[in-house]
Design an enzyme around this catalytic site. Structure first.
Site, PDB file in Angstrom:
ATOM      1  N   GLY A 103       0.668  -1.020   0.225  1.00 48.99           N
ATOM      2  CA  GLY A 103       0.168   0.073  -0.115  1.00 48.99           C
ATOM      3  C   GLY A 103       0.974   1.256  -0.012  1.00 48.99           C
ATOM      4  O   GLY A 103       2.057   1.360   0.062  1.00 48.99           O
ATOM      5  N   LYS A 126       4.420  12.282  -2.477  1.00 47.89           N
ATOM      6  CA  LYS A 126       5.246  11.216  -1.920  1.00 47.89           C
ATOM      7  C   LYS A 126       6.070  11.846  -1.062  1.00 47.89           C
ATOM      8  O   LYS A 126       6.731  12.727  -1.148  1.00 47.89           O
ATOM      9  CB  LYS A 126       6.137  10.577  -3.137  1.00 47.89           C
ATOM     10  CG  LYS A 126       6.733   9.529  -2.605  1.00 47.89           C
ATOM     11  CD  LYS A 126       7.331   8.998  -3.797  1.00 47.89           C
ATOM     12  CE  LYS A 126       8.446   7.572  -3.669  1.00 47.89           C
ATOM     13  NZ  LYS A 126       8.933   7.076  -4.781  1.00 47.89           N
ATOM     14  N   ARG A 203      -1.615  -0.158  -9.664  1.00 47.13           N
ATOM     15  CA  ARG A 203      -0.458  -1.049  -9.868  1.00 47.13           C
ATOM     16  C   ARG A 203      -0.878  -2.553 -10.319  1.00 47.13           C
ATOM     17  O   ARG A 203      -1.884  -2.878  -9.906  1.00 47.13           O
ATOM     18  CB  ARG A 203       0.458  -1.039  -8.572  1.00 47.13           C
ATOM     19  CG  ARG A 203       0.889   0.367  -8.421  1.00 47.13           C
ATOM     20  CD  ARG A 203       0.741   0.578  -6.888  1.00 47.13           C
ATOM     21  NE  ARG A 203       0.946   2.087  -6.708  1.00 47.13           N
ATOM     22  CZ  ARG A 203       2.052   2.506  -6.670  1.00 47.13           C
ATOM     23  NH1 ARG A 203       3.189   1.818  -6.567  1.00 47.13           N
ATOM     24  NH2 ARG A 203       2.337   3.732  -6.350  1.00 47.13           N
ATOM     25  N   ASP A 273       4.348  -4.200  -7.350  1.00 48.57           N
ATOM     26  CA  ASP A 273       3.886  -2.994  -6.599  1.00 48.57           C
ATOM     27  C   ASP A 273       4.401  -1.709  -7.165  1.00 48.57           C
ATOM     28  O   ASP A 273       3.996  -0.683  -7.138  1.00 48.57           O
ATOM     29  CB  ASP A 273       4.123  -2.847  -5.052  1.00 48.57           C
ATOM     30  CG  ASP A 273       5.410  -3.028  -4.698  1.00 48.57           C
ATOM     31  OD1 ASP A 273       6.057  -3.944  -5.186  1.00 48.57           O
ATOM     32  OD2 ASP A 273       6.009  -2.243  -3.965  1.00 48.57           O
ATOM     33  N   ASN A 274       5.385  -1.995  -8.222  1.00 47.49           N
ATOM     34  CA  ASN A 274       6.035  -0.501  -8.855  1.00 47.49           C
ATOM     35  C   ASN A 274       5.750  -0.671 -10.514  1.00 47.49           C
ATOM     36  O   ASN A 274       6.426  -0.041 -11.041  1.00 47.49           O
ATOM     37  CB  ASN A 274       7.606  -0.764  -8.540  1.00 47.49           C
ATOM     38  CG  ASN A 274       7.892  -0.418  -7.170  1.00 47.49           C
ATOM     39  OD1 ASN A 274       6.929   0.096  -6.492  1.00 47.49           O
ATOM     40  ND2 ASN A 274       9.000  -0.477  -6.565  1.00 47.49           N
ATOM     41  N   ASP A 283       7.285   5.034  -9.658  1.00 53.57           N
ATOM     42  CA  ASP A 283       8.190   4.692  -8.498  1.00 53.57           C
ATOM     43  C   ASP A 283       9.576   4.944  -8.791  1.00 53.57           C
ATOM     44  O   ASP A 283      10.325   3.845  -8.943  1.00 53.57           O
ATOM     45  CB  ASP A 283       7.747   3.315  -7.814  1.00 53.57           C
ATOM     46  CG  ASP A 283       6.616   3.868  -6.781  1.00 53.57           C
ATOM     47  OD1 ASP A 283       6.087   4.697  -6.896  1.00 53.57           O
ATOM     48  OD2 ASP A 283       6.410   2.591  -6.137  1.00 53.57           O
TER      49      ASP A 283
END
Ligand code: AMP
Ligand code: MG
Length: 521
Positions: A103, A126, A203, A273-274, A283
């Site tokens: 997450g 971010k 993603r 996840d990226n 990312d």
């Protein structure tokens, strides 16, 4: 709440179920795609850089950019009316292993902006503080990694590589403690927040998480919301729509990775996840740019042992990641055939891009099978001769096809020994190449112009970013602004900027931040 003329509809929140609990307390979030959480305010937000062309595209005029609210909003201390901050839930395969719930641990989306032109853009901070997904970390980002993300996302956009964008870089005035190489030497560093921007930050891992829990209802809701919002061209319903959707994800991923291989970009952490389902580079962590050509190079020290995410294997890793996504999406399909079709579309699209890029980089009208061999041989020479990838490709357009001479490559060699070792082979190759290009019969000016649009001069060399970072850490942002400016037009020679297109200097060879980066940002 500050007022602005910006319109937000925050469709993600309306289309998908949310976590009933609010705030940053760490927890496992089930049955929900997002959690409401506010950015944690920072001590002294200061606008260090922004992207004027992106701001304009978002409908942000000078009034908004110059107002005192702008750094406050994009540092996490205030919201514009209509913003409703959230952190998204997702999982992922990290370095080949399922990692469970990850997450947005330090990213907080402020809202989905709808522009006057009808474009949709999610604005995401971010480094905005803790969320339910922070897993014990601080939710913050340091200035050095924020500069790297800010500069590289915009540089990639101007190179024509699909990517998330970066609107702003805000210094927080707070210190962030990091142990850069996990070797017991933590130090306090200046903190920063980047506002990154994309139509969506969904993603592969966004789909893997509900699938891993057998939550097919949420999986379907996510797929439907993603298609409706981000793939409006897909009409119809049911299985055939999902088939075309997965096919598009595979194609876009292939196109993105082919661009990385074209410009020499190494992502460094291609965990699922990226990986964006929109086929955007996402990312920016310990990424790097290939200098002396080496398909086995990875900038990521965390990956130095296994070298899973090295330059040359990025297409294979992307494919493996797509197989993870296919597995997660399988419950939406009656049988696996459409998923296999999608994966085949990845291979076909990648092969097509590779041919198109070979033709473009060599200045040929079309790419034959022999030209693929010519390219493979060239890459082998780049490696054996330790040539600078960017300089060597760019130099080919200056080659005299009637009298091909190795002189055009002089600036690309890192050492006289390596140059001397490959010189005869390079001379032979140049003869072969020149014969092929002559046979192609293109007018030299057209040929050269086309090649110069496929082979950049300026890329965000690791040591250039590091130099700009070190100056910024001393309070001097000139280096960041200069790079930002030059990288806006990476295919055009810019007088007085030759040093930004130069080979890596010796001091940068093994320096932290230049050739070695860790995930600890
Ligand atoms: P990354 O390797 O940057 O893609 O991050 C992997 C996971 O770790 C994601 O869930 C991130 O949100 C989380 N993460 C990374 N750094 C931090 C941090 N400083 N604070 C909280 N979460 C983090
Ligand atoms: Mg990540």
């Amino acid at each position: 709440m500050s007022t602005s003329t910006l319109q937000f509809d925050n469709r993600f929140l309306h289309d998908l179920p949310g976590d009933p609990v609010e705030g940053p307390a760490l927890r496992e979030v089930r049955g929900a795609a997002w959690s409401k959480v506010m950015p944690t305010p920072v001590a002294a937000p200061r606008l260090l850089a922004y992207s004027p062309e992106l701001a304009e595209r978002l409908g942000m005029g000078p009034d908004l950019l110059d107002s005192a609210d702008f750094p406050r909003v994009f540092g996490g201390n205030a919201l514009y009316a209509g913003m409703q901050p959230w952190a998204a839930a997702y999982g992922g395969h990290q370095f080949g292993h399922w990692a469970g719930q990850l997450g947005d641990g330090r990213a907080i989306s402020l809202g989905e902006l709808v522009t006057a032109q009808g474009e949709r853009w999610e604005l995401q901070l971010k480094g905005a503080g803790r969320t339910p997904y922070s897993r014990g970390a601080d939710g913050r980002a340091v200035l050095r990694s924020s500069i790297r993300e800010f500069l590289c996302s915009e540089a990639m956009h101007h190179l024509g590589v699909p990517t998330t964008r970066a609107l702003s870089l805000v210094g927080t005035g707070d210190a962030v403690v990091r142990d850069m190489f996990y070797d017991g030497h933590p130090r306090a560093e200046p903190g920063a927040v980047v506002c990154r921007v994309a139509p969506s930050f969904l993603r592969f891992g966004s789909f893997e998480l509900p699938a891993s829990r057998g939550d097919i209802e949420l999986l379907r809701q996510l797929a439907d919301a993603c298609i409706a919002r981000d793939f409006p061209e897909l009409d119809g319903a049911g299985a055939s729509r999902y088939t075309r959707w997965f096919g598009l994800i595979c194609e876009r991923t292939a196109i993105m990775v082919a661009h990385w291989m074209r410009v020499g970009f190494v992502h460094g952490v291609m965990n699922t996840d990226n990986m964006s389902v929109l086929g955007l580079t996402i990312d920016y962590g310990p990424y790097g740019w290939v200098e002396d050509y080496d398909p086995d190079w990875t900038p990521n020290t965390t990956d130095a042992q296994g070298r899973r995410y090295r330059f040359g294997t990025q297409p294979q890793v992307a494919y493996w990641n797509l197989t993870r996504l296919a597995q997660a999406l399988a419950p939406l399909f009656e049988d696996a055939a459409p998923l296999h079709e999608g994966l085949a579309a990845f291979q076909a699209t990648y092969a097509r891009c590779e041919r198109a890029d070979t033709a473009a980089k060599f200045g040929l009208l079309a790419c034959t099978d022999d030209d693929l061999v010519l390219m493979a041989d060239w890459r082998q020479l780049l490696q054996d001769g330790q040539m600078d990838m960017t300089l060597a490709f760019r130099a080919l357009s200056a080659l005299d096809l009637d009298m091909p001479s190795v002189v055009v490559l002089e600036a690309a060699f890192y050492s006289p020994e390596h140059r001397d070792a490959v010189l005869p082979a390079v001379q032979d190759w140049l003869q072969r190449y020149a014969a092929r290009a002559r046979a192609d019969g293109q007018d030299p000016t057209t040929r050269r112009a086309g090649m110069d649009r496929a082979n950049p001069i300026y890329v965000l060399r690791n040591w250039l970013a590091q130099e700009a970072i070190e100056r910024a850490e001393q309070g001097d942002l000139e280096g960041v602004h200069t790079l930002q400016q030059v990288l806006r037009d990476p295919y055009t020679e810019q007088p007085g900027r030759e040093h930004l297109a130069a080979r890596r200097p010796d001091w940068a060879r093994d320096k932290a931040g230049c050739s070695m980066l860790s995930c600890s940002s």
